[in-house]
Design a protein around this motif. Structure first.
Motif, PDB file in Angstrom:
ATOM      1  N   VAL A  35       0.714  -1.123  -0.085  1.00 48.22           N
ATOM      2  CA  VAL A  35       0.123   0.186   0.011  1.00 48.22           C
ATOM      3  C   VAL A  35       1.226   1.019  -0.012  1.00 48.22           C
ATOM      4  CG1 VAL A  35      -1.895  -1.278   1.247  1.00 48.22           C
ATOM      5  CG2 VAL A  35      -0.308   0.172   2.034  1.00 48.22           C
ATOM      6  N   ASP A  36       2.216   0.654   0.290  1.00 53.84           N
ATOM      7  CA  ASP A  36       2.558   2.293   0.207  1.00 53.84           C
ATOM      8  C   ASP A  36       4.656   1.597  -0.256  1.00 53.84           C
ATOM      9  OD1 ASP A  36       2.909   2.541   3.755  1.00 53.84           O
ATOM     10  OD2 ASP A  36       4.179   1.179   2.621  1.00 53.84           O
ATOM     11  N   GLY A  37       5.263   2.849  -0.979  1.00 53.45           N
ATOM     12  CA  GLY A  37       6.492   2.758  -1.259  1.00 53.45           C
ATOM     13  C   GLY A  37       7.736   1.790  -0.596  1.00 53.45           C
ATOM     14  N   GLU A  38       7.697   2.211   0.869  1.00 58.97           N
ATOM     15  CA  GLU A  38       8.445   1.491   1.664  1.00 58.97           C
ATOM     16  C   GLU A  38       7.650  -0.104   2.192  1.00 58.97           C
ATOM     17  OE1 GLU A  38       8.840   5.190   3.530  1.00 58.97           O
ATOM     18  OE2 GLU A  38       7.226   4.043   4.242  1.00 58.97           O
ATOM     19  N   SER A  39       6.873  -0.140   1.893  1.00 58.74           N
ATOM     20  CA  SER A  39       6.006  -2.178   2.253  1.00 58.74           C
ATOM     21  C   SER A  39       7.115  -2.546   0.821  1.00 58.74           C
ATOM     22  CB  SER A  39       5.092  -1.893   3.203  1.00 58.74           C
ATOM     23  OG  SER A  39       4.268  -0.898   2.178  1.00 58.74           O
ATOM     24  N   ALA A  40       6.768  -1.482  -0.143  1.00 60.32           N
ATOM     25  CA  ALA A  40       6.614  -2.025  -1.269  1.00 60.32           C
ATOM     26  C   ALA A  40       8.083  -2.552  -1.329  1.00 60.32           C
ATOM     27  CB  ALA A  40       5.966  -1.059  -2.491  1.00 60.32           C
ATOM     28  N   ASP A  50       6.802 -11.164 -11.217  1.00 54.24           N
ATOM     29  CA  ASP A  50       7.281 -11.357 -11.914  1.00 54.24           C
ATOM     30  C   ASP A  50       7.026 -10.104 -12.797  1.00 54.24           C
ATOM     31  OD1 ASP A  50       5.615 -14.409 -11.601  1.00 54.24           O
ATOM     32  OD2 ASP A  50       8.167 -14.607 -12.055  1.00 54.24           O
ATOM     33  N   LEU A  51       6.500  -8.952 -12.114  1.00 59.89           N
ATOM     34  CA  LEU A  51       6.388  -7.977 -13.054  1.00 59.89           C
ATOM     35  C   LEU A  51       5.330  -6.613 -11.317  1.00 59.89           C
ATOM     36  CD1 LEU A  51       4.528  -7.379 -16.236  1.00 59.89           C
ATOM     37  CD2 LEU A  51       3.522  -6.335 -13.811  1.00 59.89           C
ATOM     38  N   ILE A  52       5.777  -5.746 -11.859  1.00 61.07           N
ATOM     39  CA  ILE A  52       4.998  -4.769 -10.574  1.00 61.07           C
ATOM     40  C   ILE A  52       4.293  -3.499 -11.610  1.00 61.07           C
ATOM     41  CG2 ILE A  52       6.144  -3.582  -8.594  1.00 61.07           C
ATOM     42  CD1 ILE A  52       8.462  -4.822  -9.342  1.00 61.07           C
ATOM     43  N   PHE A  70      13.951  -0.099  -7.493  1.00 60.39           N
ATOM     44  CA  PHE A  70      13.921  -0.851  -7.631  1.00 60.39           C
ATOM     45  C   PHE A  70      15.176  -0.954  -8.478  1.00 60.39           C
ATOM     46  CE2 PHE A  70      10.157  -2.401  -5.727  1.00 60.39           C
ATOM     47  CZ  PHE A  70       8.722  -2.028  -5.931  1.00 60.39           C
ATOM     48  N   LYS A  71      14.690  -0.392  -9.757  1.00 58.11           N
ATOM     49  CA  LYS A  71      15.852  -0.661 -10.618  1.00 58.11           C
ATOM     50  C   LYS A  71      17.243  -1.059  -9.996  1.00 58.11           C
ATOM     51  CE  LYS A  71      12.856  -1.042 -13.731  1.00 58.11           C
ATOM     52  NZ  LYS A  71      12.857  -2.331 -14.389  1.00 58.11           N
ATOM     53  N   LEU A  76      15.667  -7.378  -8.661  1.00 59.90           N
ATOM     54  CA  LEU A  76      15.059  -6.423  -8.698  1.00 59.90           C
ATOM     55  C   LEU A  76      14.741  -5.570 -10.408  1.00 59.90           C
ATOM     56  CD1 LEU A  76      13.658  -5.013  -5.613  1.00 59.90           C
ATOM     57  CD2 LEU A  76      13.096  -7.120  -6.311  1.00 59.90           C
ATOM     58  N   LYS A  77      16.462  -5.406 -10.420  1.00 59.00           N
ATOM     59  CA  LYS A  77      16.185  -4.685 -11.235  1.00 59.00           C
ATOM     60  C   LYS A  77      15.211  -5.361 -12.405  1.00 59.00           C
ATOM     61  CE  LYS A  77      21.538  -4.490 -12.122  1.00 59.00           C
ATOM     62  NZ  LYS A  77      22.543  -4.157 -12.541  1.00 59.00           N
TER      63      LYS A  77
END
Lengths: 124, 486
Positions: A35-40, A50-52, A70-71, A76-77
């Motif tokens: 639900v937010d950036g950190e937990s993402a 396999d996809l975000i 992510f990148k 994850l990149k």
């Protein structure tokens, strides 16, 4: 060994998140949500999707920063990221592409069918 | 701004100093005369005749200063006024020193106070304080100072005759030292007040545009200050305007983006229901769901168009000019619209020009938006079985300003003469258009017109109700002169 692909949805709006998740599950994908950036970031590391699907307007860490992280992350990149946002300015789209987004969709302009088509394209 | 003000202050202060000098020299003369006349012996002001020469000399010098300041005010040189201030104060100190030597410290030191006070008017606070400290030190070494000066004077003026106070450090000097120091600080304080008052006057002048202390001399200065005050106002107003514009742009941006999120949710909800993904619906339900879906789509379109317009109005609508292939652009548009056209039983065609059309300098994406808008309108407002023809006219290529003209012709519902004037205005939709296609936003032609005009082109139409409409737009081939600012 799970053969179905897993998709991580990063979206703060509960309604959109649940609609998208339901639809993805119907299509046969495994679904993880944040639900937010950190937990993402944390969830991505745990679940190894396999996809975000990433919304840019997030509380706390903003979407662009999350995309950058992510990148920048070795694990994850390689995961394709579809930016899934309602920001539509050219600068935003360019910025997202520069940061490594594979696709940029404005949620309001696409039907869920369209979104599914994009997902299956990108996840190959 | 402030420079000009302090220039005036310095000039005025110089002026005042000269006047003051007349007065105090005059006062000294009177005291000297009176002391001679009255033959007072224990008078503090017993001054030898040489003193008279001294005072007369300085009176003469003062007249010279008086004339100089008149000349200086014409010159309007800041450096000159500064130098002049130094010269005056130096002159005062020299006078004070000589007078002290002649008349003894008790009289002389009073004269020192005057240049110390004036130093506070001319220079920052440290100046009078420093000077008063220096002179206190000098007083402390009075006799040494006295002897040196006396020797110098004896060499210069043969008839010079003074008495030396041989005490190296006289306790009564202490009182004099204290008084000198206090005056230094007093002068610094008064100077500070004077400068603050000057600043206040400057600020008042900016607000009132007038000069409460107009000496009727620097008229240029005054008008310059008024202009500067106005400039200052305009700058502030501009800043405020930019802030407001940005605030408005941000508000529109944020609001439209925020609106899009729930709109996407609603759209997808309708989509799911219509596709039977949450259970089948009966025909009545389908009908209503379809209306809801269409309404949502319309809202989303409007939000997108408002964003476009907001960008246009805030000049953030960048038009990027590149030489592009107009023929290809039209062909691509026609290909994309074949499906909806055929779906409505319409024939959509493009008559490819026979002559060679040059590349046109334009923003291809934006011109494509115009084409899309015109073709979409043609499809929307033409009944089943109708024709839509697009052509590219090269007639204007051989004129002084070569241009291409694109025409989109349909045989649809047309626009009645009554309503033709308002067609390009924001949100306007003709009544028959509203009936035929309730989902329009009325913004498409406004945006199209803005784009075409940004290219230096023109957009116009001919139409007859129930017969059809022909839309034309022209684009100059080469770099456009912007007829209208975005």
């Amino acid at each position: 060994m799970e053969s179905k692909k897993k998709i991580l949805i990063v979206e703060d709006d509960e309604f959109l998140r649940s609609l998208t998740a339901k639809r993805l599950e119907k299509e046969g994908y495994g679904v993880a949500v944040a639900v937010d950036g950190e937990s993402a970031l944390v969830t991505a590391m745990d679940e190894k999707p396999d996809l975000i699907l990433l919304d840019l307007l997030l509380p706390g860490l903003d979407g662009f920063e999350v995309l950058g992280k992510f990148k920048a992350n070795a694990n994850l990149k390689k995961v394709p990221v579809i930016v899934f946002s309602n920001l539509g300015q050219k600068e935003d789209i360019e910025k997202a592409k520069l940061l490594g987004a594979d696709q940029y969709l404005i949620k309001a302009n696409f039907t869920l069918d369209d979104v599914m088509a994009k997902v299956s394209e990108a996840i190959k | 701004m402030i420079d000009s003000q302090s220039y005036r202050t310095k000039l005025a202060a110089n002026d005042s100093l000269i006047t003051a000098r007349f007065f105090y020299l005059g006062a000294l003369l009177i005291m000297i005369f009176s002391s001679y006349l009255l033959a007072a012996q224990s008078s503090v002001l017993t001054v030898p005749a040489t003193g008279l020469y001294l005072i007369s000399f300085f009176l003469g010098l003062n007249i010279f200063f008086f004339l100089s300041v008149k000349w200086l005010s014409g010159k309007k040189s800041f450096t000159a006024v500064n130098v002049f201030s130094y010269v005056q104060i130096a002159a005062d100190f020299i006078f004070a020193s000589l007078f002290t030597v002649l008349s003894g410290l008790n009289a002389g030191f009073l004269v020192f106070l005057l240049p110390i006070f004036f130093a506070g008017m001319f220079w920052p606070s440290y100046a009078p304080i420093t000077l008063s400290i220096l002179f206190s030190a000098a007083v402390a070494l009075y006799s040494t100072f006295n002897e040196i000066l006396g020797t110098v004077l004896v060499l210069l003026i043969p008839s010079f005759n003074i008495e030396f106070n041989s005490a190296f450090f006289d306790p009564s000097n202490a009182i004099i030292i204290i008084i000198i120091l206090l005056s230094g600080f007093l002068s610094a304080y008064l100077g500070k007040i004077a400068k603050e008052r000057d600043t206040l006057i400057s600020v008042c002048q900016y607000k009132l545009g007038g000069d409460p202390h107009d000496h009727k001399r620097e008229i240029d200065d005054k008008s310059k200050r008024i202009i500067q005050a106005k400039e200052f106002e305009v700058e502030r107003a501009n800043e405020r305007l930019s802030t407001l514009e940005k605030a408005k742009a941000d508000f529109v941006s944020v609001t439209t983006h925020q609106l899009r999120t729930p709109l996407a949710g609603i759209k997808w909800t309708f989509e799911m229901l219509l596709k039977g993904q949450v259970g089948e619906s009966n025909p009545n339900q389908r009908e209503i769901l379809e209306k809801g879906y269409a309404s949502t789509e319309r809202m989303i379109r409007m939000v997108n168009e408002i964003l476009s317009i907001e960008k246009i109005e805030n000049e953030r609508f960048e038009v990027v000019f590149i030489y592009s292939d107009m023929v290809k652009l039209i062909e691509n548009a026609v290909i994309e619209f074949q499906a909806p056209a055929i779906g409505k039983g319409l024939r959509l065609s493009f008559a490819r020009p026979e002559t060679n059309i040059p590349l046109v300098m334009m923003d291809a994406d934006k011109v494509r938006m115009v084409l899309d808008n015109l073709i979409e309108n043609a499809i929307k407002y033409t009944k089943i079985g109708g024709d839509i023809n697009i052509s590219l006219d090269s007639r204007r290529l051989n004129s002084a300003r070569p241009a291409v003209e694109v025409t989109v012709k349909d045989n649809g519902i047309g626009i009645s003469e009554k309503f033709q004037d308002d067609i390009f205005t924001k949100f306007y939709r003709g009544p028959n258009a509203r009936k035929a296609e309730p989902g329009g936003t009325g913004l498409g032609l406004f945006i199209s017109k803005t784009i075409i005009e940004a290219h230096g082109g023109t957009i116009w139409f001919e139409s007859e109700e129930n017969t059809g409409t022909v839309f034309h737009f022209s684009l100059p081939v080469h770099h456009p002169e912007r007829g209208e600012n975005l």
